[in-house]
Design a protein around this motif. Structure first.
Motif, PDB file in Angstrom:
ATOM      1  N   VAL A 233       0.861  -1.183   0.000  1.00 14.77           N
ATOM      2  CA  VAL A 233       0.000   0.000   0.000  1.00 14.77           C
ATOM      3  C   VAL A 233       0.895   1.230   0.000  1.00 14.77           C
ATOM      4  CG1 VAL A 233      -1.773   1.281   1.244  1.00 14.77           C
ATOM      5  CG2 VAL A 233      -1.833  -1.212   1.242  1.00 14.77           C
ATOM      6  N   ASN A 234       0.607   2.196  -0.857  1.00 18.77           N
ATOM      7  CA  ASN A 234       1.474   3.367  -1.004  1.00 18.77           C
ATOM      8  C   ASN A 234       1.186   4.450   0.034  1.00 18.77           C
ATOM      9  OD1 ASN A 234      -1.020   4.281  -2.096  1.00 18.77           O
ATOM     10  ND2 ASN A 234       0.032   5.833  -3.316  1.00 18.77           N
ATOM     11  N   ARG A 235       0.942   4.052   1.238  1.00 16.49           N
ATOM     12  CA  ARG A 235       0.715   4.999   2.332  1.00 16.49           C
ATOM     13  C   ARG A 235       1.392   4.473   3.591  1.00 16.49           C
ATOM     14  NH1 ARG A 235       0.002   8.247  -0.886  1.00 16.49           N
ATOM     15  NH2 ARG A 235      -1.886   9.405  -1.394  1.00 16.49           N
ATOM     16  N   VAL A 236       2.216   5.333   4.210  1.00 20.94           N
ATOM     17  CA  VAL A 236       2.827   5.023   5.503  1.00 20.94           C
ATOM     18  C   VAL A 236       2.097   5.876   6.526  1.00 20.94           C
ATOM     19  CG1 VAL A 236       4.935   4.983   6.856  1.00 20.94           C
ATOM     20  CG2 VAL A 236       5.022   4.511   4.399  1.00 20.94           C
TER      21      VAL A 236
ATOM     22  N   LEU B 190      11.910   8.401  -1.011  1.00 21.21           N
ATOM     23  CA  LEU B 190      11.143   7.150  -1.058  1.00 21.21           C
ATOM     24  C   LEU B 190      11.325   6.378   0.244  1.00 21.21           C
ATOM     25  CD1 LEU B 190       9.495   4.899  -2.450  1.00 21.21           C
ATOM     26  CD2 LEU B 190      11.663   4.059  -3.423  1.00 21.21           C
ATOM     27  N   ILE B 191      10.224   6.158   0.957  1.00 23.75           N
ATOM     28  CA  ILE B 191      10.219   5.228   2.082  1.00 23.75           C
ATOM     29  C   ILE B 191       9.823   3.882   1.479  1.00 23.75           C
ATOM     30  CG2 ILE B 191       9.277   4.728   4.370  1.00 23.75           C
ATOM     31  CD1 ILE B 191       8.433   7.712   4.473  1.00 23.75           C
ATOM     32  N   ALA B 192      10.813   3.082   1.141  1.00 23.64           N
ATOM     33  CA  ALA B 192      10.571   1.856   0.383  1.00 23.64           C
ATOM     34  C   ALA B 192      10.092   0.716   1.266  1.00 23.64           C
ATOM     35  CB  ALA B 192      11.842   1.435  -0.352  1.00 23.64           C
ATOM     36  N   ARG B 193      10.470   0.746   2.523  1.00 22.91           N
ATOM     37  CA  ARG B 193      10.061  -0.314   3.458  1.00 22.91           C
ATOM     38  C   ARG B 193      10.137   0.257   4.860  1.00 22.91           C
ATOM     39  NH1 ARG B 193      14.004  -4.408   2.613  1.00 22.91           N
ATOM     40  NH2 ARG B 193      15.202  -3.277   4.173  1.00 22.91           N
TER      41      ARG B 193
ATOM     42  N   MET C  16       3.749  -1.188   3.834  1.00 22.77           N
ATOM     43  CA  MET C  16       3.548   0.231   3.577  1.00 22.77           C
ATOM     44  C   MET C  16       4.790   0.818   2.910  1.00 22.77           C
ATOM     45  SD  MET C  16       1.832   1.576   7.136  1.00 22.77           S
ATOM     46  CE  MET C  16       0.152   1.152   7.609  1.00 22.77           C
ATOM     47  N   PHE C  17       4.567   1.692   1.949  1.00 27.87           N
ATOM     48  CA  PHE C  17       5.644   2.459   1.337  1.00 27.87           C
ATOM     49  C   PHE C  17       5.062   3.799   0.911  1.00 27.87           C
ATOM     50  CE2 PHE C  17       3.542   0.664  -2.325  1.00 27.87           C
ATOM     51  CZ  PHE C  17       3.692   1.591  -3.331  1.00 27.87           C
ATOM     52  N   GLU C  18       5.934   4.765   0.626  1.00 26.18           N
ATOM     53  CA  GLU C  18       5.426   6.079   0.210  1.00 26.18           C
ATOM     54  C   GLU C  18       6.533   6.884  -0.457  1.00 26.18           C
ATOM     55  OE1 GLU C  18       2.276   9.424   1.650  1.00 26.18           O
ATOM     56  OE2 GLU C  18       2.744   7.729   2.933  1.00 26.18           O
TER      57      GLU C  18
ATOM     58  N   HIS D 245       9.923  -1.055  -8.757  1.00 23.11           N
ATOM     59  CA  HIS D 245      10.889  -2.160  -8.780  1.00 23.11           C
ATOM     60  C   HIS D 245      11.559  -2.321  -7.417  1.00 23.11           C
ATOM     61  CE1 HIS D 245      14.099  -4.781 -10.225  1.00 23.11           C
ATOM     62  NE2 HIS D 245      14.965  -3.944  -9.681  1.00 23.11           N
ATOM     63  N   ILE D 246      11.978  -1.221  -6.826  1.00 25.48           N
ATOM     64  CA  ILE D 246      12.656  -1.278  -5.533  1.00 25.48           C
ATOM     65  C   ILE D 246      11.706  -1.778  -4.448  1.00 25.48           C
ATOM     66  CG2 ILE D 246      13.673   0.158  -3.718  1.00 25.48           C
ATOM     67  CD1 ILE D 246      14.806   1.923  -6.008  1.00 25.48           C
ATOM     68  N   VAL D 247      10.471  -1.267  -4.434  1.00 25.64           N
ATOM     69  CA  VAL D 247       9.502  -1.665  -3.413  1.00 25.64           C
ATOM     70  C   VAL D 247       9.160  -3.146  -3.534  1.00 25.64           C
ATOM     71  CG1 VAL D 247       7.110  -1.369  -2.665  1.00 25.64           C
ATOM     72  CG2 VAL D 247       8.542   0.643  -3.111  1.00 25.64           C
ATOM     73  N   LEU D 248       8.950  -3.619  -4.747  1.00 24.74           N
ATOM     74  CA  LEU D 248       8.644  -5.036  -4.942  1.00 24.74           C
ATOM     75  C   LEU D 248       9.812  -5.904  -4.492  1.00 24.74           C
ATOM     76  CD1 LEU D 248       6.887  -4.850  -8.432  1.00 24.74           C
ATOM     77  CD2 LEU D 248       5.798  -5.500  -6.276  1.00 24.74           C
ATOM     78  N   GLN D 249      11.009  -5.515  -4.839  1.00 27.47           N
ATOM     79  CA  GLN D 249      12.180  -6.289  -4.430  1.00 27.47           C
ATOM     80  C   GLN D 249      12.367  -6.270  -2.919  1.00 27.47           C
ATOM     81  OE1 GLN D 249      14.359  -8.215  -6.309  1.00 27.47           O
ATOM     82  NE2 GLN D 249      12.858  -7.926  -7.937  1.00 27.47           N
TER      83      GLN D 249
END
Length: 576
Positions: A157-160, A296-299, A407-409, A454-458
């Motif tokens: 989900v693209n919300r932190v 980017l907060i990727a994780r 969550m990521f954003e 790509h980064i978030v999925l990885q």
């Protein structure tokens, strides 16, 4: 599972006798190897198979070797699961994973996000479907779907949630006040203008103005965007007076305010901030500019934060003049592009200055001053990295309590540059402008979105690779660079010691083990494993075994040490 048990007698025996090899195939792939390839997801969340085994539908283990396919957690109803087990795996409900994009998202986002998600064998939906939980959610400006089902299954989900407060004017102010208080530092930090909350600190602001009458101020409503509600202030009487108190000048924002004439009289909002206006600005051919960068907060668990290597400048259409500071002069002082596009309503022959790539801005500034564009870029990015570290620190603790894996954003951070070369941070924006309305944005946004996905999925995937490997496979001209990566192990720190004969840890530069500084009670180390020029913040207590760590009785300010450290030859000298 009574229905399952009745059907089981008709199916399970036949299955066990006639297709014993089929069970082995299912076991090899989480119970789903016999499903058509076009139904299988090319991405699965980490620990998805553990979730499958813990699911109530799998607890009975009715048929040895038969497990739910991981995708079923998102797209099967309880009846689908019951039928699958009751039939011994012969009845296979369709595996159809969905990704959700809010109807409020601009078409640009739909066009940019969809290709990467369709490559995972996912189909798009713009409305929640009963019994089919999206594996991926991209929200718009307002919540439109409950993210809990997606997150509980390991989806994205693209919300932190804990980051939301800092994307509002009052929330950022409070977060920075708390951050400074916890570190016993004076507010504001050097990179943030003097700011007061209204109406809470109205009297405090008035007292400050009486002591600093030459300052100019800019009022920003809480939650405001696109320049709506901004008021330029030169004197206390423009905010509060006996004849017209502040509360009589307040009014909640209305939908029609978005379409009002850009220079008409404005009201203060029920909550907002009044911020010192930075007057000693660096100008571009006499015009004010602000810079938008992407964080980017990727994780969130463990925390992974990256800064994108591209930025663009937003330039005012009218020449800057610090002596012209009334509402009629907003187009000299408000850089928001959506606001600047309204200039034609009040000015004849109005031309909106297009946004510029940061390197284009640096070159034009260098041409004006006979300076070096490379040096300007180096200095800008070095300061932005430090500021971003500290902005993340304002909400880092809240992530441990309120954030959930998945969550990521992506945030848009706005900066202005002063005449002395220093950088001031203004605000963080949720849903930064995705409109591709010029060459600069076209060069940045499409590949930025592709690479961040790509980064978030990885970072969340079943076959999680190192962040260094993920970055190498990004295709954009401008790259993300790691700011914070909490996956650093304790062993990495134990290998750092003065005079200790241990196997050298390849994560650190040759000969760099003793080079560090203390910054706000933390140890700052250069780290090869991330990227040259990036830095790993490590709590001092985690490095207590290192004899090179010097503890301070009083937490140092850290700015002088950091400035000295950034200027040493071993740090990153290039831009981005």
């Amino acid at each position: 599972m009574a229905f399952s048990r009745r059907l089981l007698s008709g199916y399970a025996g036949q299955r066990a006798g006639s297709d014993s090899g089929h069970a082995a195939d299912l076991a090899d792939d989480g119970g789903g190897s016999s499903f058509p390839a076009e139904q299988r997801s090319r991405w699965l969340p980490a620990s998805c198979r553990e979730r499958v085994k813990e699911h109530l539908a799998s607890a009975g283990d009715l048929v040895p070797g038969l497990d739910l396919p991981p995708e079923a957690l998102f797209c099967w109803t309880a009846a689908d699961m019951e039928m699958f087990f009751a039939s011994g795996g012969y009845v296979k409900p369709k595996l159809r994973l969905l990704y959700y994009i809010s109807p409020e998202c601009p078409q640009t986002i739909v066009d940019l996000v969809s290709p990467s998600l369709r490559m995972q064998n996912w189909a798009c939906t713009v409305r929640p479907e009963p019994g089919n939980t999206p594996i991926f959610v991209w929200e718009g400006s307002r919540p439109s779907i409950d993210p809990s089902p997606t997150l509980s299954r390991g989806g994205l989900v693209n919300r932190v949630a804990p980051v939301l407060p800092i994307t509002r004017k009052v929330g950022m102010l409070r977060a920075l006040q708390k951050w400074c208080s916890c570190r016993r530092q004076e507010f504001p930090p050097p990179w943030y203008p003097v700011t007061f909350e209204l109406p809470t600190s109205l009297e405090e602001w008035k007292q400050h103005v009486s002591q600093h009458p030459a300052k100019r101020w800019i009022y920003k409503p809480n939650g405001g965007a696109r320049g709506v509600g901004i008021i330029l202030v030169s004197a206390v009487e423009e905010v509060d007076s006996p004849e017209r108190p502040f509360k009589e000048r307040c009014r909640p924002q209305r939908p029609e305010d978005l379409h009002a004439s850009p220079l008409e009289e404005r009201y203060f909002a029920p909550t907002g901030i009044i911020q010192e206006y930075v007057q000693d600005l660096q100008l571009l051919k006499g015009h004010k500019f602000a810079v938008r960068a992407y964080l980017l907060i990727a994780r969130v668990q463990p925390l992974l934060v990256l800064l994108h290597g591209a930025a663009y400048a937003k330039v005012c259409g009218q020449e800057f003049d610090s002596q012209c500071f009334t509402q009629a002069d907003l187009f000299r002082h408000v850089t928001e592009q959506e606001f600047q596009k309204m200039g034609g309503q009040v000015h004849e022959d109005w031309k909106v200055r297009p946004v510029m790539l940061l390197e284009e801005l640096a070159q034009e500034l260098a041409d004006e001053t006979s300076g070096s564009a490379e040096v300007w870029l180096e200095k800008f990015w070095a300061q932005v990295q430090v500021i971003c570290h500290q902005v993340v620190d304002t909400f880092r603790e809240s992530l441990r309590d309120g954030a959930q894996l998945g969550m990521f954003e992506i945030l848009g951070l706005d900066f202005v540059c002063k005449a002395d070369g220093s950088v001031s941070f203004l605000e963080a924006n949720r849903d930064p402008s995705w409109v591709i309305d010029g060459g600069a944005k076209k060069a940045i946004i499409p590949t930025l979105v592709t690479d961040l996905l790509h980064i978030v999925l990885q970072a969340h995937g079943e076959s999680c690779t190192s962040i260094a490997d993920s970055l190498q496979t990004c295709t954009g001209r401008y790259k993300f660079r790691v700011l914070i990566d909490e996956t650093c192990s304790r062993e990495d720190l134990e290998a750092i010691g003065c005079g200790r004969e241990k196997k050298r840890n390849s994560a650190f530069y040759e000969g760099e083990e003793e080079r560090h500084i203390e910054l706000d009670g933390r140890l700052l180390l250069p780290c090869r494993r991330l990227e040259m020029g990036d830095f790993l913040l490590v709590k001092l207590e985690e490095a207590a075994a290192s004899s090179s760590v010097r503890r301070s009785e009083v937490a140092p300010d850290g700015r002088d040490e950091l400035r000295s450290f950034l200027q040493t030859p071993s740090t990153c000298r290039g831009g981005w």
